[in-house]
Every structure is written in structure tokens, then in C-alpha cells.
Design a protein around this motif. Structure first.
Motif, short mmCIF file in Angstrom:
data_model
loop_
_atom_site.label_atom_id
_atom_site.label_comp_id
_atom_site.label_asym_id
_atom_site.label_seq_id
_atom_site.Cartn_x
_atom_site.Cartn_y
_atom_site.Cartn_z
N ASP A 1 -2.48 13.21 -2.35
CA ASP A 1 -1.10 13.46 -2.74
C ASP A 1 -0.78 12.88 -4.12
N SER A 2 -1.50 11.80 -4.47
CA SER A 2 -1.30 11.15 -5.77
C SER A 2 -2.28 11.68 -6.82
N SER A 3 -3.06 12.69 -6.46
CA SER A 3 -4.06 13.31 -7.35
C SER A 3 -5.15 12.33 -7.79
N TYR A 4 -5.49 11.38 -6.93
CA TYR A 4 -6.60 10.46 -7.17
C TYR A 4 -7.85 11.03 -6.50
N TRP A 5 -8.36 12.11 -7.08
CA TRP A 5 -9.45 12.86 -6.46
C TRP A 5 -10.73 12.05 -6.40
N CYS B 1 3.80 5.42 4.52
CA CYS B 1 3.47 5.34 3.09
C CYS B 1 3.07 6.72 2.57
N ARG B 2 2.37 7.46 3.38
CA ARG B 2 1.98 8.81 2.96
C ARG B 2 3.22 9.68 2.78
N ILE B 3 4.13 9.64 3.73
CA ILE B 3 5.34 10.45 3.66
C ILE B 3 6.14 10.14 2.40
N HIS B 4 6.22 8.85 2.06
CA HIS B 4 7.06 8.43 0.94
C HIS B 4 6.29 8.14 -0.34
N GLY B 5 5.00 8.42 -0.34
CA GLY B 5 4.20 8.29 -1.56
C GLY B 5 4.03 6.87 -2.06
N TYR C 1 -8.93 6.46 7.65
CA TYR C 1 -9.59 7.09 6.50
C TYR C 1 -8.85 8.37 6.09
N VAL C 2 -8.49 9.17 7.08
CA VAL C 2 -7.83 10.44 6.80
C VAL C 2 -6.45 10.21 6.17
N LEU C 3 -5.69 9.27 6.73
CA LEU C 3 -4.36 8.98 6.16
C LEU C 3 -4.47 8.47 4.73
N LEU D 1 10.35 3.80 12.71
CA LEU D 1 11.77 4.03 12.41
C LEU D 1 12.09 3.63 10.97
N LEU D 2 11.69 2.44 10.59
CA LEU D 2 11.94 1.99 9.22
C LEU D 2 11.20 2.87 8.21
N GLY D 3 9.96 3.18 8.52
CA GLY D 3 9.15 3.98 7.62
C GLY D 3 9.69 5.38 7.42
N ARG D 4 10.14 6.01 8.47
CA ARG D 4 10.71 7.37 8.35
C ARG D 4 11.92 7.38 7.43
N LEU D 5 12.64 6.28 7.45
CA LEU D 5 13.85 6.20 6.62
C LEU D 5 13.55 5.66 5.22
N GLY D 6 12.27 5.48 4.92
CA GLY D 6 11.88 5.05 3.58
C GLY D 6 11.97 3.55 3.33
N ARG D 7 12.15 2.80 4.37
CA ARG D 7 12.28 1.34 4.25
C ARG D 7 10.89 0.69 4.44
N ILE D 8 9.99 1.04 3.53
CA ILE D 8 8.60 0.63 3.63
C ILE D 8 8.45 -0.88 3.54
N LYS D 9 9.12 -1.49 2.58
CA LYS D 9 9.02 -2.95 2.41
C LYS D 9 9.54 -3.66 3.66
N GLN D 10 10.64 -3.20 4.19
CA GLN D 10 11.20 -3.82 5.39
C GLN D 10 10.23 -3.65 6.57
N ALA D 11 9.59 -2.50 6.66
CA ALA D 11 8.60 -2.28 7.72
C ALA D 11 7.42 -3.23 7.57
N GLU D 12 6.93 -3.39 6.33
CA GLU D 12 5.81 -4.31 6.11
C GLU D 12 6.22 -5.75 6.41
N ASP D 13 7.44 -6.11 6.03
CA ASP D 13 7.94 -7.46 6.33
C ASP D 13 8.01 -7.69 7.85
#
Length: 178
Positions: free
Chosen positions: A144-148, A108-112, A135-137, A75-87
Motif C-alpha cells: 500500500d505504501s509502494s515499498y515493493w 495500521c494497514r487500514i490507516h496507512g 507476514y501477509v498484513l 475498536l480504537l484502530g477502526r476509528l483511527g486511534r492507532i496510538k491509543q490502541a498501541e498505548d
């Protein structure tokens, strides 16, 4: 019913069923709360999600488990609240499992968010080096970040450790000829 409604785009109706259960004095259980938190996630209902999550133990004596935490991280992650989710993960009263870290990794993938994604992957891999999902995620975040170069290293690591991505499959039944 709660999960079925939530999975089919009727998150608000799912929560109404739950609230009706409560008003009819039907006691929810561990699974009911997974369904309710999933509905909050599907509907993007952050405040309600927190209320339900907080009330589990205080009102019904149900200690939140990993599935409940994963729903809240989602829920937090979908809304972009990555730090709050990690906390939230770091505040869990037990050691977070692979599911919770992979859920954060997916957000993190969704929000880069590459840095948090790498930390989440590190934790998930420390718990299960053979689960290809991590591994896949992570590979997808790198791509997505072009780190080939990192994508290549990760794919190489999967090969050397014999971790295989299971290909997806589906089938369609067309006019009864399935």
C-alpha cells in the motif's frame, strides 16, 4: 444473540439486549463481554466500549483477557486511534499475545500507519514466526505504501522459513446444486 445481532449489522440492538440482561439481573460472563465489545466495535461506539470494558472487573469481577483487549484495540484502530490502541496494548497487565498485535497491525494497514505496523509485526513475529497472517498484513502495508522491495524481501523470508499463506476458498450453493 448479542454476537449474532452485532455480526449482522445490529450493534445497537445487541447492546440493548445486553442492557436488558443487566436490568433483569442476569450476570454476564467472560464470553458475554467479548460479544458486547465486538458489538461496540461493529457499531463504532467508543465511549460505550470503554464503559463496558471498564465495568467488567469493577461490576462483575471479570478480568479482561486477551480477547477483550483485542476487541478494544480493534475498536480504537477502526476509528483511527492507532496510538491509543498501541498505548492500551502496552498497558496490559499481562504479556500481549499474537492476536492483539495482529489486530493493531490490521488497523495500521487500514490507516496507512507503516511505522506502528512494523512495530506491531515485530512483536507478533517474536511470538509466532510461523503464523502467515502477520507476514501477509505487513506485506500489504508495504504494498500500500509502494515499498515493493520490502514486499519482495518479506515474500522471500516467507519462502526461506517455509511459511505458507493458506489460500482462501469459498463455495456457493446455487439452486440446490452445491
Amino acid at each position: 444473540m448479542i454476537m449474532g445481532l452485532a455480526q449482522n449489522g445490529h450493534a445497537r440492538d445487541a447492546l440493548e439486549i445486553f442492557n436488558k440482561m443487566r436490568s433483569d439481573h442476569v450476570e454476564p460472563n467472560y464470553i458475554t463481554y467479548i460479544c458486547v465489545l465486538y458489538a461496540c466495535c461493529e457499531g463504532g461506539f467508543i465511549e460505550e466500549g470503554w464503559e463496558y470494558f471498564s465495568s467488567m472487573e469493577s461490576e462483575h469481577g471479570i478480568s479482561p483477557g486477551e480477547d477483550h483487549y483485542a476487541c478494544m484495540v480493534n475498536l480504537l484502530g477502526r476509528l483511527g486511534r492507532i496510538k491509543q490502541a498501541e498505548d492500551l496494548i502496552r498497558s496490559m497487565p499481562f504479556r500481549p499475545g499474537v492476536l492483539v498485535w495482529q489486530t493493531l497491525l490490521g488497523a495500521c494497514r487500514i490507516h496507512g500507519d507503516l511505522e506502528t505496523g512494523k512495530r506491531a509485526a515485530e512483536h507478533a513475529l517474536a511470538l509466532d514466526k510461523e503464523d502467515p497472517s502477520t507476514y501477509v498484513l505487513l506485506s500489504n502495508i508495504f504494498a500500500d505504501s509502494s515499498y515493493w522491495g520490502d514486499v519482495g524481501k518479506l515474500r522471500e523470508l516467507m519462502d526461506t522459513t517455509h511459511v505458507k499463506k493458506i489460500p482462501g476458498s469459498s463455495w456457493v450453493n446455487f439452486a440446490g446444486n452445491g
